[in-house]
Design an enzyme around this catalytic site. Structure first.
Site, short mmCIF file in Angstrom:
data_model
loop_
_atom_site.label_atom_id
_atom_site.label_comp_id
_atom_site.label_asym_id
_atom_site.label_seq_id
_atom_site.Cartn_x
_atom_site.Cartn_y
_atom_site.Cartn_z
N TYR A 65 4.76 -73.87 -24.59
CA TYR A 65 5.98 -74.59 -24.86
C TYR A 65 5.31 -76.12 -24.10
CZ TYR A 65 10.58 -77.19 -24.57
OH TYR A 65 11.51 -78.04 -24.67
N TYR A 115 7.55 -78.64 -17.02
CA TYR A 115 6.39 -78.24 -18.00
C TYR A 115 5.33 -77.97 -17.03
CZ TYR A 115 2.08 -78.58 -21.03
OH TYR A 115 0.87 -78.23 -21.36
N LYS A 155 3.71 -73.95 -16.43
CA LYS A 155 2.30 -73.52 -16.69
C LYS A 155 1.88 -73.19 -15.66
CE LYS A 155 0.52 -74.23 -19.96
NZ LYS A 155 -0.01 -73.01 -21.11
#
Length: 285
Positions: free
Chosen positions: A63, A127, A131
């Site tokens: 994503y 994000y 990650k």
């Protein structure tokens, strides 16, 4: 060479891996369609791995909508952390080595220094957090892993900064581009070549590695270079990030030290502007 399985084959890096595999004559490689390799379908992934029995799995599925992730934290977490964990578990069960692609956004980016693999990761957006959690999941589940952090990825495929600038440059006379975020663009074709170099090396020095093109630039200078190389006439104005507020914060300085990957795998890394020239040539073909 061992058989390779690519997850996220339809994305930008997946498409580049396909092109580079053809150029390098790599035939023992599988690029399953998304519905056959859904990173959120644990049993489906296990079935796929059991069927294909790859020696290496390359995970390009992620994503990556940085601003959207602030509103879709659960989905970002599912894909970037849980999906990575499912894949690592599947690799463990089937004896495969995982090459997992991560990002410079795991760093805070407040210090002007080259970022090494063992520097503290302190992401400043959803994000980056997801990650980093994905990296941790892979490392805790599967000893045989290579985590490759990259930055500012672009190519002739999918949506990226280079293609956006070329489109906007054709439509407008003037653009305002952020000048106080500094990093290194990475041509996804170069990253694909580096991934195959790692596989072909037979090296088992597992862990985290940094890969981007060589050099340092800002988004403003990157845009200027894109228009220069493509001979597009457009006025580009440098602006501070504060003049273009986004939902997610970005690292101000995220230039990574590539010494480890170069020395471990004897990889030569192209300078970012040379790779930009190569990419725009492909786009203009």
């Amino acid at each position: 060479m061992s058989k390779i399985l690519v997850i996220g084959a339809g994305g930008q890096l997946g498409q580049c891996l396909k092109v580079v595999a053809e150029r390098r004559g790599i035939t023992e490689i599988v690029f399953p369609a998304e519905q056959d390799a859904n990173i959120l379908n644990e049993s489906g992934l296990n079935d796929l791995l059991a069927k294909e029995q790859p020696g290496f799995v390359i995970n390009c599925a992620a994503y990556t909508a940085v601003d959207k992730a602030e509103d879709e934290a659960d989905l970002s977490k599912s894909i970037n952390e849980m999906g990575a964990a499912y894949l690592a578990s599947g690799c463990l069960a089937n004896g495969a080595t995982l090459i997992h692609v991560s990002t410079d956004f795991v760093f805070e980016g407040n210090d002007v220094k080259l970022l090494k693999e063992d520097d503290e990761a302190k992401p400043i957006n959803v994000y980056g957090v997801t990650k980093l959690d994905g990296e941790k999941a892979v490392a805790s589940i599967l000893p045989a892993h290579f985590i490759i952090r990259t930055s500012w990825l672009y190519s002739e495929y999918a949506n990226n900064f280079v293609k956006t600038m070329l489109k906007l440059g054709a439509e407008r006379d003037e653009l305002n581009i952020i000048a106080d975020q500094v990093g290194t663009p990475t041509y996804a074709i170069d990253l694909a070549n580096a991934i195959y170099d790692i596989i072909e090396s037979g090296e088992t020095s597992y862990g985290i590695y940094h890969y981007s093109n060589e050099g340092v630039t800002s988004w403003f200078d990157f845009a200027k270079a894109i228009f220069d190389v493509s001979q597009t006439q457009v006025k580009v104005n440098p602006i501070p990030g504060s003049a273009y507020p986004t939902k997610a914060l970005r690292p101000a300085f995220s230039v990574m030290d590539k010494t480890k990957i170069k020395e471990t795998f004897n990889i030569e890394i192209p300078y970012w502007r040379d790779s930009l020239v190569a990419c725009i040539k492909q786009i203009n073909k």
